[in-house]
Design an enzyme around this catalytic site. Structure first.
Site, PDB file in Angstrom:
ATOM      1  CB  ALA A  40      22.874  -2.463 -32.736  1.00 14.02           C
ATOM      2  CD  GLU A 114      24.046  13.068 -32.642  1.00 16.40           C
ATOM      3  OE1 GLU A 114      23.434  12.874 -34.361  1.00 16.40           O
ATOM      4  OE2 GLU A 114      24.601  12.679 -32.245  1.00 16.40           O
ATOM      5  CG  HIS A 236      33.124   5.994 -35.545  1.00 16.97           C
ATOM      6  ND1 HIS A 236      33.981   6.476 -34.917  1.00 16.97           N
ATOM      7  CD2 HIS A 236      31.740   6.663 -34.872  1.00 16.97           C
ATOM      8  CE1 HIS A 236      34.185   7.330 -34.185  1.00 16.97           C
ATOM      9  NE2 HIS A 236      32.809   7.476 -34.023  1.00 16.97           N
ATOM     10  NE  ARG A 282      30.245   9.134 -38.075  1.00 19.00           N
ATOM     11  CZ  ARG A 282      29.392   9.145 -37.046  1.00 19.00           C
ATOM     12  NH1 ARG A 282      28.710   7.884 -38.034  1.00 19.00           N
ATOM     13  NH2 ARG A 282      28.766   9.172 -36.651  1.00 19.00           N
ATOM     14  CG  HIS A 343      28.601   3.623 -36.583  1.00 15.16           C
ATOM     15  ND1 HIS A 343      29.306   2.665 -35.487  1.00 15.16           N
ATOM     16  CD2 HIS A 343      28.621   4.549 -36.349  1.00 15.16           C
ATOM     17  CE1 HIS A 343      28.732   3.040 -34.398  1.00 15.16           C
ATOM     18  NE2 HIS A 343      27.900   4.439 -35.502  1.00 15.16           N
ATOM     19  CD  GLU A 367      22.666  -0.817 -38.353  1.00  9.85           C
ATOM     20  OE1 GLU A 367      22.341  -0.937 -36.882  1.00  9.85           O
ATOM     21  OE2 GLU A 367      23.090  -1.077 -38.997  1.00  9.85           O
ATOM     22  NE  ARG A 378      23.950   6.418 -39.010  1.00 14.83           N
ATOM     23  CZ  ARG A 378      23.767   6.225 -37.900  1.00 14.83           C
ATOM     24  NH1 ARG A 378      22.829   5.686 -37.055  1.00 14.83           N
ATOM     25  NH2 ARG A 378      25.215   5.875 -37.676  1.00 14.83           N
ATOM     26  CG  LEU A 384      18.347   5.522 -32.493  1.00 14.80           C
ATOM     27  CD1 LEU A 384      18.999   5.638 -30.914  1.00 14.80           C
ATOM     28  CD2 LEU A 384      18.480   3.803 -31.978  1.00 14.80           C
TER      29      LEU A 384
HETATM   30  C1  LIG Z   1      27.819   1.946 -30.940  1.00 14.63           C
HETATM   31  C2  LIG Z   1      26.911   2.690 -31.893  1.00 14.63           C
HETATM   32  C3  LIG Z   1      26.408   3.944 -31.225  1.00 14.63           C
HETATM   33  C4  LIG Z   1      24.789   4.113 -32.278  1.00 14.63           C
HETATM   34  N1  LIG Z   1      24.492   5.894 -31.754  1.00 14.63           N
HETATM   35  C5  LIG Z   1      23.140   6.350 -32.497  1.00 14.63           C
HETATM   36  C6  LIG Z   1      23.179   6.848 -32.173  1.00 14.63           C
HETATM   37  O1  LIG Z   1      23.496   7.886 -31.297  1.00 14.63           O
HETATM   38  N2  LIG Z   1      21.447   7.267 -32.488  1.00 14.63           N
HETATM   39  C7  LIG Z   1      21.249   6.771 -33.591  1.00 14.63           C
HETATM   40  O2  LIG Z   1      20.278   7.051 -34.374  1.00 14.63           O
HETATM   41  N3  LIG Z   1      21.535   5.337 -33.844  1.00 14.63           N
HETATM   42  C8  LIG Z   1      22.836   4.951 -33.546  1.00 14.63           C
HETATM   43  N4  LIG Z   1      23.170   3.810 -33.919  1.00 14.63           N
HETATM   44  C9  LIG Z   1      22.785   2.947 -34.502  1.00 14.63           C
HETATM   45  C10 LIG Z   1      21.828   2.467 -33.639  1.00 14.63           C
HETATM   46  O3  LIG Z   1      21.446   1.925 -32.875  1.00 14.63           O
HETATM   47  C11 LIG Z   1      20.950   1.113 -34.798  1.00 14.63           C
HETATM   48  O4  LIG Z   1      20.969   1.326 -36.437  1.00 14.63           O
HETATM   49  C12 LIG Z   1      19.734   0.985 -34.474  1.00 14.63           C
HETATM   50  O5  LIG Z   1      19.837   0.549 -32.583  1.00 14.63           O
HETATM   51  C13 LIG Z   1      19.197  -0.832 -35.115  1.00 14.63           C
HETATM   52  O6  LIG Z   1      18.075  -1.040 -33.780  1.00 14.63           O
HETATM   53  P1  LIG Z   1      17.353  -2.431 -34.262  1.00 14.63           P
HETATM   54  O7  LIG Z   1      16.116  -2.834 -33.616  1.00 14.63           O
HETATM   55  O8  LIG Z   1      16.844  -2.519 -36.111  1.00 14.63           O
HETATM   56  O9  LIG Z   1      18.444  -3.773 -34.526  1.00 14.63           O
HETATM   57  P2  LIG Z   1      19.633  -3.740 -33.047  1.00 14.63           P
HETATM   58  O10 LIG Z   1      19.380  -3.003 -32.088  1.00 14.63           O
HETATM   59  O11 LIG Z   1      20.681  -4.085 -33.411  1.00 14.63           O
HETATM   60  O12 LIG Z   1      19.199  -5.040 -32.921  1.00 14.63           O
HETATM   61  C14 LIG Z   1      18.903  -6.542 -33.302  1.00 14.63           C
HETATM   62  C15 LIG Z   1      18.444  -7.308 -32.611  1.00 14.63           C
HETATM   63  O13 LIG Z   1      18.522  -8.665 -33.559  1.00 14.63           O
HETATM   64  C16 LIG Z   1      18.562  -9.970 -32.684  1.00 14.63           C
HETATM   65  N5  LIG Z   1      19.261 -10.777 -33.700  1.00 14.63           N
HETATM   66  C17 LIG Z   1      19.707 -10.616 -34.542  1.00 14.63           C
HETATM   67  N6  LIG Z   1      20.008 -11.938 -35.277  1.00 14.63           N
HETATM   68  C18 LIG Z   1      18.916 -12.631 -34.812  1.00 14.63           C
HETATM   69  C19 LIG Z   1      18.644 -14.168 -34.720  1.00 14.63           C
HETATM   70  N7  LIG Z   1      18.987 -14.656 -35.720  1.00 14.63           N
HETATM   71  N8  LIG Z   1      17.353 -14.822 -34.652  1.00 14.63           N
HETATM   72  C20 LIG Z   1      17.226 -14.043 -32.878  1.00 14.63           C
HETATM   73  N9  LIG Z   1      17.992 -12.650 -32.847  1.00 14.63           N
HETATM   74  C21 LIG Z   1      18.120 -12.233 -33.097  1.00 14.63           C
HETATM   75  C22 LIG Z   1      19.729  -9.448 -31.577  1.00 14.63           C
HETATM   76  O14 LIG Z   1      20.143 -10.079 -30.952  1.00 14.63           O
HETATM   77  C23 LIG Z   1      19.562  -8.120 -31.303  1.00 14.63           C
HETATM   78  O15 LIG Z   1      18.171  -8.211 -30.110  1.00 14.63           O
HETATM   79  C24 LIG Z   1      24.114   3.588 -33.012  1.00 14.63           C
HETATM   80  C25 LIG Z   1      24.777   1.910 -33.030  1.00 14.63           C
HETATM   81  C26 LIG Z   1      25.964   1.955 -32.920  1.00 14.63           C
HETATM   82  C27 LIG Z   1      26.695   0.758 -32.637  1.00 14.63           C
END
Ligand SMILES: Cc1cc2nc3c(=O)[nH]c(=O)nc-3n(C[C@H](O)[C@H](O)[C@H](O)COP(=O)(O)OP(=O)(O)OC[C@H]3O[C@@H](n4cnc5c(N)ncnc54)[C@H](O)[C@@H]3O)c2cc1C
Length: 528
Positions: A40, A114, A236, A282, A343, A367, A378, A384
Site C-alpha cells: 500500500a 489536506e 474512501h 469523507r 481504505h 498499519e 485517521r 506514513l
Molecule cells: C491508495 C492508497 C493511498 C494512500 N495514500 C496515503 C497518503 O497519501 N498518505 C498516507 O499517510 N497514507 C496513505 N495511505 C495509507 C498508507 O499507504 C498505508 O497505511 C501505509 O503505506 C502502510 O504501510 P505498511 O508498511 O504498514 O504496509 P504496506 O505498505 O501495506 O506493506 C505491507 C507489506 O507486508 C507484506 N505482507 C503482508 N502479509 C504478509 C505475509 N503473510 N508474509 C509476507 N509479507 C506479507 C506485503 O506484501 C507488503 O510488502 C494510502 C493507502 C492507499 C491504499
C-alpha cells in the site's frame, strides 16, 4: 533453516525503513509476499504529514489529529508521532527521496494542505509520493550487504515459546512459505517484526493492493497478542466501479472541483444527507452513498463532472481522464461509476511506544499495529508518518535488547496433510466472506447485520480450519485463513461498541457515548 538477527515480515514503508535503520549492525531478512515494491505504501498518493512550516505548530498537528480521531486518540502516541515528524522527513531526505521543491519557501519543499489539517503540512512527491519513497528505499535495501530480501515468500505463522511448549512466550521467528518452490521454510530470528499492512481485502471493494489480507494481525492474534479498535475501518467514498479496474481511486479533489454525485437515474442525492452536499467530510459522503445503494439496490452511484469543460478536466485530472478512457469511460461526456471502498484500518496489534507487542521479541510497525494514534478516524497522511516514527522506535529498542539463546526450531510438519483436492472451496469462501462483510459489516452497521455476519464467519472458520488441517498450505489458503480471523475480529469489535463514533456508525446506537474507550480483544485460547 535460515537464521537472522531480525526477521521483518513486509516490505512497505514500515518494513523497509526499519531494515535500513538496523542494517548497519544487524543481519536483517525481509520476507514479502510478492515483489519488494508491492505494498500500500507504494500506492500512497497524497503525502506525509509533518510540522515543517514555521507558521505551523506541533500543538496544531496534535489538535487536528485528536479532532479527526473523535476523542479516542492516545495523547501520548499522538505527541510521540507528531514530535518525531521533522526527524522522520529529514531521514527520508537523507535517503534521497526527491520531495517536490518550492524555491519560494524557507523550507525549500512544497507543502500541501489536506482535509482536517489546519495548516499546510503535507510533504509530497507530486501525486505519487509513496512510489517515490518506496523506490528510493528499495534501491538502498536491495544493495545493502546486511539485508536479504525474500520475495514471493508469505509468512504462515509465528514461532513462539508457547507454540514450542517452552515456559517463555518469546517470539523466535516464523514459518514462511516459499511460494515459487512451494515449500515452507523455518526462519529463526532474535527479533521478529510484523509490518504486514492493512486488511482491505476483507471487503468486496477496497482501495488496497491484493496483499492486504490482515496476515500479521491474524498471526499475532493466534500467537496470543491483544488487538484493538478493529471496528474502525476508513472507507474512501469514491473508488472506480468497473469489472476491469482494480482499486482505482477517484480523488476527492473531483468533488472539491464541483463533482456531483447521482443515482443511476440521474437524481442528485447528497443535499438530502448533508447541507455541505458533495463537500461534506469523507465519512459522511461514504455513508450517504452506502445508504442510497442499499435503499435502491443499485451496484454503484455516479460522479458527474460533465458540466466542466473538457479542457479543465484533462488539465486537472490527467491520470483519471486517461485511465477511465482506457476502460471506455470518457469523463468529459459521461458520469463516472463509483462505489465506496475499504481504505485504511485504524486498529491492529496492540503496541507500545517502542512498537513492542505483548510477546517478547515480537514487534509490529505500520498499519498492522495499533499505537493509539488514529483513534476512531485517521487524519489524512498521518499513516506514513506513523510508519516512519515507529520504525525508528522499534530499531532503537531492538538495538538496545540483548540477544537470547534461540531454542531448536522444528521444521514445518507436512506428514499428515495431502494436496488440496478442490480449489473451488477456497475461491468460493473467499468471495462469500468479502461480500457479506461488505453487506453486513460495511459503512452503516446494525446489531442484526453484525450477528448475521458472525454466524457466517463461524461456519466459514470451521470449514477453513478443517481444510487447513488436512491439506498442504498455499498462498490462497493462508490468506483466506487470515481473512476469516480478521473478519471475526472486526465483527466482534463492532459488536462491543455500543455507540457511534468516528468511523463506526451503528443504527442501533446512533449517539456517541460520554466516555471514549478502546475496544481491546484478548484471545481466550492464548492469553498473553
Ligand atoms: C491508495 C492508497 C493511498 C494512500 N495514500 C496515503 C497518503 O497519501 N498518505 C498516507 O499517510 N497514507 C496513505 N495511505 C495509507 C498508507 O499507504 C498505508 O497505511 C501505509 O503505506 C502502510 O504501510 P505498511 O508498511 O504498514 O504496509 P504496506 O505498505 O501495506 O506493506 C505491507 C507489506 O507486508 C507484506 N505482507 C503482508 N502479509 C504478509 C505475509 N503473510 N508474509 C509476507 N509479507 C506479507 C506485503 O506484501 C507488503 O510488502 C494510502 C493507502 C492507499 C491504499
Amino acid at each position: 533453516m535460515e537464521h537472522f538477527d531480525v526477521l521483518i515480515i513486509g516490505s512497505g514503508l514500515a518494513g523497509q525503513s526499519l531494515a535500513l535503520r538496523l542494517a548497519e549492525t544487524k543481519r536483517v531478512a525481509i520476507v514479502t509476499k510478492k515483489s519488494i515494491e508491492d505494498s500500500a505504501s507504494a500506492w500512497a498518493q497524497g503525502g506525509i504529514a509533518a510540522v515543517l512550516d514555521t507558521a505551523d505548530s506541533l500543538d496544531a498537528h496534535i489538535r487536528d489529529t485528536h479532532i479527526a480521531g473523535a476523542g479516542l486518540c492516545s495523547d501520548k502516541a499522538t505527541r510521540f508521532v507528531v514530535e518525531g515528524g521533522r526527524r522522520a522527513i529529514q531521514w527520508l531526505i537523507d535517503q534521497g527521496v526527491p520531495f517536490t521543491p518550492d524555491q519560494g519557501s524557507d523550507l525549500g519543499y512544497h507543502l500541501t494542505r489536506e482535509g482536517g489539517h489546519s495548516h499546510r503540512r503535507v510533504i509530497h512527491v507530486a501525486d505519487a509520493t509513496g512510489l517515490a519513497v518506496q523506490t528510493t528505499l528499495a534501491a538502498k535495501v536491495l544493495s545493502h550487504p546486511n539485508i536479504k530480501v525474500f520475495s514471493n515468500h508469505i509468512a504462515v505463522d509465528l514461532l513462539t515459546g508457547t507454540k514450542l511448549g517452552l515456559d517463555s512466550k518469546d517470539c523466535f521467528g516464523a514459518y514462511v512459505l516459499d511460494i515459487e518452490k512451494d515449500e515452507v521454510r523455518t526462519f529463526g530470528a532474535q527479533h521478529t517484526v510484523l509490518a504486514t499492512g492493512g486488511v482491505g481485502k476483507v471487503y468486496l471493494y477496497t482501495t488496497n493492493p491484493d496483499m492486504a489480507t490482515g496476515d500479521g494481525i491474524a498471526m499475532a492474534w493466534r500467537a496470543g497478542c491483544r488487538v484493538a479498535n478493529m471496528e474502525f475501518i476508513q472507507f474512501h467514498p469514491t473508488c472506480l466501479y468497473h469489472p476491469h479496474a482494480k482499486s482505482f481511486l477517484i480523488t476527492e479533489a473531483m468533488r472539491g472541483e464541483g463533482g456531483i454525485l447521482r443515482l443511476p437515474d440521474g437524481t442528485r442525492f447528497m443535499p438530502s444527507h448533508d447541507e455541505r452536499a458533495e463537500l461534506a467530510p469523507r465519512d459522511i459522503v461514504a455513508r450517504a452513498i452506502d445508504f442510497e445503494m442499499k435503499r435502491s439496490g443499485v451496484d454503484c452511484v455516479f460522479l458527474d463532472m460533465t458540466h466542466k469543460s473538457a479542457d479543465f478536466l484533462i488539465k486537472h485530472f490527467p491520470n483519471i481522464y486517461a485511465s477511465c478512457l482506457d476502460l471506455g469511460i470518457d469523463i468529459t461526456r459521461e458520469p463516472i461509476p463509483v462505489v465506496p471502498a475499504a481504505h485504511y484500518l485504524c486498529g491492529g496489534i496492540v503496541t507500545d511506544l517502542k512498537a513492542r507487542t505483548d510477546l517478547p521479541r515480537l514487534y509490529s510497525v505500520g498499519e498492522s499495529a495499533f499505537t493509539g494514534l488514529h483513534g476512531a478516524n485517521r487524519l489524512a497522511s498521518n499513516s506514513l508518518l506513523e510508519c516512519l516514527v515507529f520504525s525508528e522506535a522499534a530499531a532503537k529498542d531492538i538495538l538496545a535488547t540483548a540477544d537470547a539463546d534461540l531454542p531448536i526450531l522444528p521444521d514445518w510438519d507436512e506428514s499428515r496433510v495431502s494436496d488440496a483436492d478442490e480449489q473451488i472451496v477456497i475461491s468460493h469462501n473467499w468471495d462469500e466472506l468479502r461480500r457479506f462483510m461488505w453487506d453486513y459489516v460495511g459503512i452503516v452497521r446494525t446489531t442484526k447485520r453484525l450477528q448475521r455476519a458472525q454466524h457466517r464467519i463461524r461456519l466459514l472458520a470451521k470449514e477453513i480450519d478443517e481444510y487447513y488441517s488436512n491439506f498442504r498450505v498455499s498462498n490462497d489458503l493462508i490468506e483466506l485463513r487470515n481473512l476469516v480471523v480478521t473478519a471475526d475480529l472486526i465483527v466482534r469489535s463492532a459488536m462491543r461498541r455500543h455507540e457511534s463514533r468516528g468511523l463506526h456508525f451503528s443504527r442501533d446506537y446512533p449517539d456517541m457515548a460520554s466516555q471514549a474507550r478502546n475496544t481491546v480483544l484478548r484471545n481466550p485460547l492464548r492469553g498473553a
